[in-house]
Design an enzyme around this catalytic site. Structure first.
Site, short mmCIF file in Angstrom:
data_model
loop_
_atom_site.label_atom_id
_atom_site.label_comp_id
_atom_site.label_asym_id
_atom_site.label_seq_id
_atom_site.Cartn_x
_atom_site.Cartn_y
_atom_site.Cartn_z
N GLU A 1 17.91 -27.25 8.08
CA GLU A 1 17.06 -28.35 8.57
C GLU A 1 17.63 -28.83 9.89
O GLU A 1 18.76 -28.51 10.25
CB GLU A 1 17.00 -29.49 7.55
CG GLU A 1 18.34 -30.17 7.29
CD GLU A 1 18.67 -31.29 8.25
OE1 GLU A 1 17.77 -32.05 8.64
OE2 GLU A 1 19.86 -31.41 8.65
N SER B 1 23.79 -33.74 7.93
CA SER B 1 23.82 -33.79 9.39
C SER B 1 25.14 -33.18 9.90
O SER B 1 25.46 -32.06 9.56
CB SER B 1 23.63 -35.23 9.88
OG SER B 1 23.39 -35.28 11.27
N HIS C 1 17.36 -34.91 7.40
CA HIS C 1 17.05 -36.06 8.26
C HIS C 1 15.68 -36.66 7.97
O HIS C 1 14.81 -36.75 8.84
CB HIS C 1 17.13 -35.65 9.73
CG HIS C 1 18.51 -35.39 10.21
ND1 HIS C 1 19.13 -34.18 10.06
CD2 HIS C 1 19.40 -36.20 10.85
CE1 HIS C 1 20.35 -34.24 10.59
NE2 HIS C 1 20.53 -35.46 11.07
#
Length: 357
Positions: free
Chosen positions: A256, A139, A327
């Site tokens: 992602e 992230s 995630h």
């Protein structure tokens, strides 16, 4: 509140002055591999982004204990400055301290959120280069992976954090990459994917085709080899033009994201397409599941599938969608900077070397 009083209060509440780095954008140094982890090692826990609660700290310590590690952290662990886990200096000092600490074998981030890009100018890259250690997170931690790899060559790891769900799949790749590495490893999605874990791709064509991600999807066929770089798309795009940016020439780029509308995915991918040293120069692309990035049912605009096909399928390089990392509940560990081979036709991503020594 009067405008002048508002700005006076805002200035008084500030906690870190902006440090403008004097670094220049250069090619990353030769890759440096950290030592592998082993049971009984001490893991340094850090909060380079969002602050951590006492409950999440307890959860972190319990998770790492179940993995066989001891835990060490500083007095800054529960500091809260707005949405950050301390000032930029505090968070950077914790990272520097963990790399300098001889008792710490590896470093794990507690959570993402926002904040890693703010602390990059305060890191001691000479210290880090001379004391290479495993550092892992995903992230917002993508910004930290970029900073460390671009300035030191350290192979870092896009993978679970201390508050992640350590299910069998997550533990398997954590173990295979960081504790029991082999010279080759093929990533595979688990066979028993539940409906709740799936992120369907809806291609609104004439046949109204629905593509399910129960299996990996080839967006563009082909094979390629190169070192792995990437992470969270939002962070990858935000690093463009900074001294910590990494070009994608001859790289296999893994991307992602979560909670981004298709038009925002389009905008970020387009940014990476407009730079000749980014996606146009890459050797291949591996995409995660892009959780919660689909249009609403009432929205008749482009779907996520439309955006991904439109932006990536005609690059002339292999593109594979649906690898489980980032995630999602099951989060594979991917070494940032290690050599890999992508076969999008056969739906395989393979590591070609150990990422630790």
């Amino acid at each position: 509140m009067h405008r002048r009083q508002f700005f006076r209060n805002a200035t008084a509440a500030s906690f870190t002055g902006l440090l403008v780095p004097s670094l220049k954008i250069t090619a990353p140094p030769n890759p440096i591999k950290p030592n592998r982890l082993k049971a009984g090692d001490t893991i340094g826990l850090i909060t380079p982004s969002r602050y951590l609660t006492e409950e999440k700290l307890r959860e972190s310590v319990e998770n790492l204990a179940k993995l066989g590690f001891r835990v060490k952290y500083t007095e800054n662990m529960l500091v809260k400055k707005g949405y950050l886990g301390g000032t930029d200096r505090q968070r950077a000092d914790d990272i520097n301290q963990m790399f300098a600490d001889e008792d710490v074998a590896g470093i794990m981030c507690a959570a993402g959120g926002y904040g890693t890009t703010r602390l990059l100018p305060y890191l001691d890259y000479d210290l880090i280069r001379n004391n290479p250690k495993v550092l892992i997170g995903y992230s917002d931690i993508t910004g930290l992976l970029y900073g460390l790899h671009s300035q030191t060559g350290l192979i870092c790891f896009h993978g679970p954090m201390s508050t992640s769900d350590y299910n069998d799949y997550t533990r398997e790749y954590f173990q295979k990459i960081l504790l029991e590495p082999s010279s080759s490893l093929t990533y595979q999605n688990p066979e028993n994917i539940s409906e709740k874990e799936l992120v369907p791709l809806y291609l609104q064509d004439e046949a109204d085709t629905t593509i399910s991600t129960a299996e990996l999807i080839t967006l563009a066929p082909g094979e390629a080899e190169g070192s792995l770089v990437g992470g969270n798309l939002t962070l990858v795009s935000s690093m463009c033009g900074t001294p910590y940016d990494i070009d994608m020439r001859d790289k296999i780029v893994f991307l992602e994201d979560v909670g981004e509308a298709p038009y925002r995915i389009d905008r970020m991918l387009t940014q990476l397409l407009l730079d000749p040293e980014k996606l146009p120069a890459a050797k291949g692309i591996v995409l995660g599941l892009f959780t919660d990035c689909e249009t609403d049912d009432e929205d008749k605009s482009f779907s996520l599938a439309h955006v991904l096909y439109d932006r990536l399928a005609s690059l002339g390089i292999p593109v594979l969608y649906g690898l489980m990392f980032g995630h999602i509940k099951r989060n594979a560990t991917i070494p940032f900077g290690a050599q890999a081979r992508l076969d999008a036709s056969e739906k395989k991503l393979m590591l070609l070397e150990k990422a630790v020594v």
